[in-house]
Write an enzyme that holds these catalytic residues in place. Structure first.
Site, PDB file in Angstrom:
ATOM      1  CG  HIS A   1      -1.984  -0.993   1.144  1.00 44.11           C
ATOM      2  ND1 HIS A   1      -2.867  -1.036   0.095  1.00 44.11           N
ATOM      3  CD2 HIS A   1      -2.310  -2.012   1.950  1.00 44.11           C
ATOM      4  CE1 HIS A   1      -3.702  -2.034   0.276  1.00 44.11           C
ATOM      5  NE2 HIS A   1      -3.382  -2.647   1.397  1.00 44.11           N
TER       6      HIS A   1
ATOM      7  NE  ARG B   1       6.983  -5.375 -20.126  1.00 43.24           N
ATOM      8  CZ  ARG B   1       7.343  -4.096 -20.255  1.00 43.24           C
ATOM      9  NH1 ARG B   1       6.795  -3.170 -19.503  1.00 43.24           N
ATOM     10  NH2 ARG B   1       8.255  -3.754 -21.147  1.00 43.24           N
TER      11      ARG B   1
ATOM     12  NE  ARG C   1       4.109  -8.846 -23.225  1.00 45.06           N
ATOM     13  CZ  ARG C   1       5.332  -8.401 -22.931  1.00 45.06           C
ATOM     14  NH1 ARG C   1       6.004  -7.709 -23.823  1.00 45.06           N
ATOM     15  NH2 ARG C   1       5.864  -8.630 -21.758  1.00 45.06           N
TER      16      ARG C   1
ATOM     17  CD  GLU D   1       8.660  -9.040 -28.052  1.00 40.18           C
ATOM     18  OE1 GLU D   1       9.134  -8.186 -27.295  1.00 40.18           O
ATOM     19  OE2 GLU D   1       7.826  -9.896 -27.681  1.00 40.18           O
TER      20      GLU D   1
ATOM     21  CG  ASN E   1      12.306  -2.984 -24.070  1.00 41.69           C
ATOM     22  OD1 ASN E   1      12.633  -1.871 -24.454  1.00 41.69           O
ATOM     23  ND2 ASN E   1      11.338  -3.179 -23.190  1.00 41.69           N
ATOM     24  CG  ASP E   2      12.642  -8.981 -26.063  1.00 41.36           C
ATOM     25  OD1 ASP E   2      13.691  -9.360 -25.513  1.00 41.36           O
ATOM     26  OD2 ASP E   2      11.532  -9.034 -25.505  1.00 41.36           O
TER      27      ASP E   2
ATOM     28  NE  ARG F   1      14.830  -6.953 -22.108  1.00 46.78           N
ATOM     29  CZ  ARG F   1      13.512  -6.971 -22.313  1.00 46.78           C
ATOM     30  NH1 ARG F   1      13.013  -7.564 -23.391  1.00 46.78           N
ATOM     31  NH2 ARG F   1      12.703  -6.397 -21.488  1.00 46.78           N
TER      32      ARG F   1
ATOM     33  CB  CYS G   1       4.777  -1.096 -26.284  1.00 46.41           C
ATOM     34  SG  CYS G   1       5.142  -2.768 -26.832  1.00 46.41           S
TER      35      CYS G   1
HETATM   36  C1  PEP Z   1       9.941  -5.165 -25.637  1.00 42.69           C
HETATM   37  O1  PEP Z   1      10.599  -6.196 -25.820  1.00 42.69           O
HETATM   38  O2  PEP Z   1      10.232  -4.073 -26.148  1.00 42.69           O
HETATM   39  C2  PEP Z   1       8.772  -5.193 -24.755  1.00 42.69           C
HETATM   40  C3  PEP Z   1       7.967  -4.167 -24.621  1.00 42.69           C
HETATM   41  O3  PEP Z   1       8.549  -6.332 -24.060  1.00 42.69           O
HETATM   42  P1  PEP Z   1       9.315  -6.752 -22.714  1.00 42.69           P
HETATM   43  O4  PEP Z   1      10.166  -5.598 -22.295  1.00 42.69           O
HETATM   44  O5  PEP Z   1       8.248  -7.081 -21.741  1.00 42.69           O
HETATM   45  O6  PEP Z   1      10.104  -7.937 -23.153  1.00 42.69           O
HETATM   46 MG    MG Z   2       9.784  -8.087 -25.289  1.00 43.66          MG
END
Ligand code: PEP
Ligand code: MG
Length: 578
Positions: free
Chosen positions: A195, A300, A336, A438, A461-462, A472, A509
């Site tokens: 909380h 997520r 997702r 990705e 990111n991926d 990463r 995203c």
């Molecule tokens: C990504 O890979 O950019 C992404 C948004 O997914 P995650 O960071 O959850 O792997």
């Molecule tokens: Mg990802």
């Protein structure tokens, strides 16, 4: 002597103030054996204590101002509901009969039982609820012991400009404190869904949890600085000056940003940009509300699966989605499907047959795992489809690599639709179905896959990790993790162009979208839809509002042809300066 203590930063920001230390002294509970003729009287004493506890909580509830940014009332309501649950109303009475003991002791026995059950669950969200139960029971025990009722007292004036340090804070504590100019919260226990964390995020004040033993090193009225996940105690003059300057800079910046909370995200030359947020827990909706986002571009869901022994069932999924949908009040949410594996590991080997990949990022992750384990995947698909009857829900698949996967998921969705239809369970037959781009393989085939889906979202990111062969999460090669690598930019550009040609919406995203250095570049590459973390939301909106799309496209094209870092840096400078 100054010291620095590391905890878990759960609400960003800098605070400088005096430590106000709260010690919830444990109440000593002893067992008394009661003569049989005294039992009924003891039960009456227990029931009276429950009634007083209800009155106290109702009094606290009445203190919640109606303009509160966060629905704190629901926290208090949770405690009120617990007071009406048979676990606390009936079981302790059975225990008083069974052990012929005093009510305080019966409550202690029941508390131990409940805590043991919660401990076995190993779920961070549920363990946060465990402390709710403990707090409610402690309230009733204090009443039974005749401790003074603090809810009637005026709140301690020392709290003004204080940094509150406690073992843990109950919702009731935080209600009593929230309008008293507290600068930050720091607790020894609690996690990201406690909380304290939720409240601090929604009030926009800094907070750190998990500062084990901090109160042994901090004295009341010590000067302390809270920054991120760190607390500095008794800082020297140079540190103090440094943080004072930084704090006023951040304050000025935030004040300017909050003015655009209600402004539409439209560029200077009139292009409307969709800007939504990424979330991980239903509780994140409080932060979403604070920044004023009308939708969630990435929810997520793997956090529902982590740190537990058994996967969540359909109802748990449904309940989590329902909470987000309700909080959005008609706004869209992109749910997702689960992306377990790689950096998001899970505990139970039954999830993955004990087959631990030598390279998890390239192993049985996300949609690969889901298609291999329909018993894991189908409850989630069913829950998402059911949730689609309640609001604007879109379903998105992570880590897609081949077109076959897209087709396989479609078939599963069709199968579940038929199942739901046969059972007369409602769902939206038009629920949009999309994928994340990705994995470079699928990004290169955007033109082929786009006709099979309703939307696409770039997960940079991926995408960066797999394009550049950089783990990463590996700090050693982190310096090579480069969103501006021409291969990454070309993949992004190709995907945008192919999606547009196919008439399918494409968004982004990944964290790159929330990095202020790259927002204009992404606009220049043709993106018109972003989903970013709540902290970055207003900053990104500010950049959008101050951008002129027409001037960005030619510069972004130049970036695609740049061959050196210095050339790229120069172009980026021009993009961000124009
Ligand atoms: C990504 O890979 O950019 C992404 C948004 O997914 P995650 O960071 O959850 O792997
Ligand atoms: Mg990802």
């Amino acid at each position: 002597m100054s010291i620095t203590i590391q905890g878990i930063g759960v609400s960003k920001g800098i605070a400088i103030g005096k430590a106000h230390i709260i010690r919830h002294e444990p109440i000593e509970i002893n067992e008394y054996c009661l003569p049989e003729y005294f039992i009924e009287e003891e039960i009456a004493r227990f029931e009276n204590a429950l009634a007083i506890a209800r009155q106290q909580l109702q009094r606290i509830r009445a203190r919640i101002s109606t303009d509160s940014v966060v629905d704190i009332a629901t926290f208090i309501d949770t405690h009120l509901l617990m007071l009406d649950d048979s676990l606390l109303t009936r079981v302790p009475i059975d225990l008083i009969y069974e052990h012929q003991c005093n009510a305080e002791w019966a409550l202690k026995l029941q508390c131990d039982n409940i805590v043991q059950i919660f401990d076995q669950m190993e779920d961070p969200y549920l363990s946060a609820r465990k402390s709710d139960i403990e707090q409610v029971i402690a309230r009733v025990q204090r009443i039974l012991r005749g401790c003074p009722d603090t809810t009637k007292e005026p709140v301690d004036t020392d709290l003004v400009n204080a940094i509150v340090l406690a073992d843990d804070l109950s919702p009731a504590d935080t209600v009593l404190m929230q309008h008293h100019g507290i600068l930050a919260f720091a607790t020894e226990y609690g996690g990201t869904t406690s909380h304290t964390a939720i409240l601090a995020r929604s009030l926009g004040i800094p907070a750190i949890v998990g500062l084990r033993h901090a109160r042994s090193y901090i004295q009341p009225n010590d000067t302390v600085i809270v920054d991120g996940g760190v607390i500095l105690v008794d800082p020297d003059e140079r540190s103090l000056h440094y943080y004072q300057v930084r704090k006023s800079e951040v304050k000025r910046y935030r004040a300017a940003l909050s003015k655009i909370k209600k402004s539409p995200s439209i560029t200077r030359d009139g292009t409307h940009i969709t800007l939504h947020v990424n979330i991980e827990f239903p509780e994140d909706m409080l932060a979403v509300k604070r920044v004023g986002s009308s939708g969630v571009g990435l929810y997520r869901t793997e956090f529902l699966f982590m740190n537990r022994q058994k996967p969540p069932d359909e109802e748990e999924h449904f309940e989590a989605y329902n909470q987000v949908i309700e909080a959005l009040k008609g706004g869209p949410v992109t749910i997702r499907t689960l992306d377990l594996g790689a950096d998001k590991q899970f505990v139970d080997s039954r999830f993955h047959d004990g087959l631990l990949a030598t390279n998890p990022a390239l192993g049985l992750r996300a949609i690969r795992l889901c298609l291999k384990k329909p018993q894991l995947f189908k409850p989630q698909l069913r829950a998402i489809l059911r949730a689609s009857a309640l609001g604007q829900v879109r379903m998105m698949i992570p880590m897609v690599c081949g077109i076959q996967e897209v087709v396989q998921v479609r078939l599963l969705i069709d199968e579940i639709r038929t199942e739901l239809r046969n059972k007369s369970i409602k769902f939206d037959p038009q629920m949009p179905y999309g994928i994340m781009l990705e994995v470079p393989a699928i990004a290169l085939c955007t033109d082929l896959v786009a006709p099979l889906v309703d939307f696409l979202s770039l997960g940079t990111n991926d995408l960066i990790q797999y394009t550049l062969a950089i783990d990463r999460g590996d700090e050693v090669v982190n310096y090579l993790y480069d969103p501006l690598h021409p291969a990454v930019l070309r993949l992004i550009k190709m995907s945008i162009d192919a999606a547009k040609k196919a008439g399918k919406p494409i968004s982004i995203c990944g964290e790159m979208a929330g990095d202020c250095r790259y927002v204009r570049l992404l606009l220049g590459l043709g993106l018109r839809s972003f989903s970013v973390n709540p902290e970055a939301f207003l900053e990104v909106k500010q950049i959008i509002i101050n951008s002129d799309i027409k001037s960005l496209a030619p510069l972004a094209d130049k970036m695609l042809l740049a061959t050196s870092h210095s050339e790229m840096a120069n172009i980026l400078l021009r993009i961000n300066d124009c």
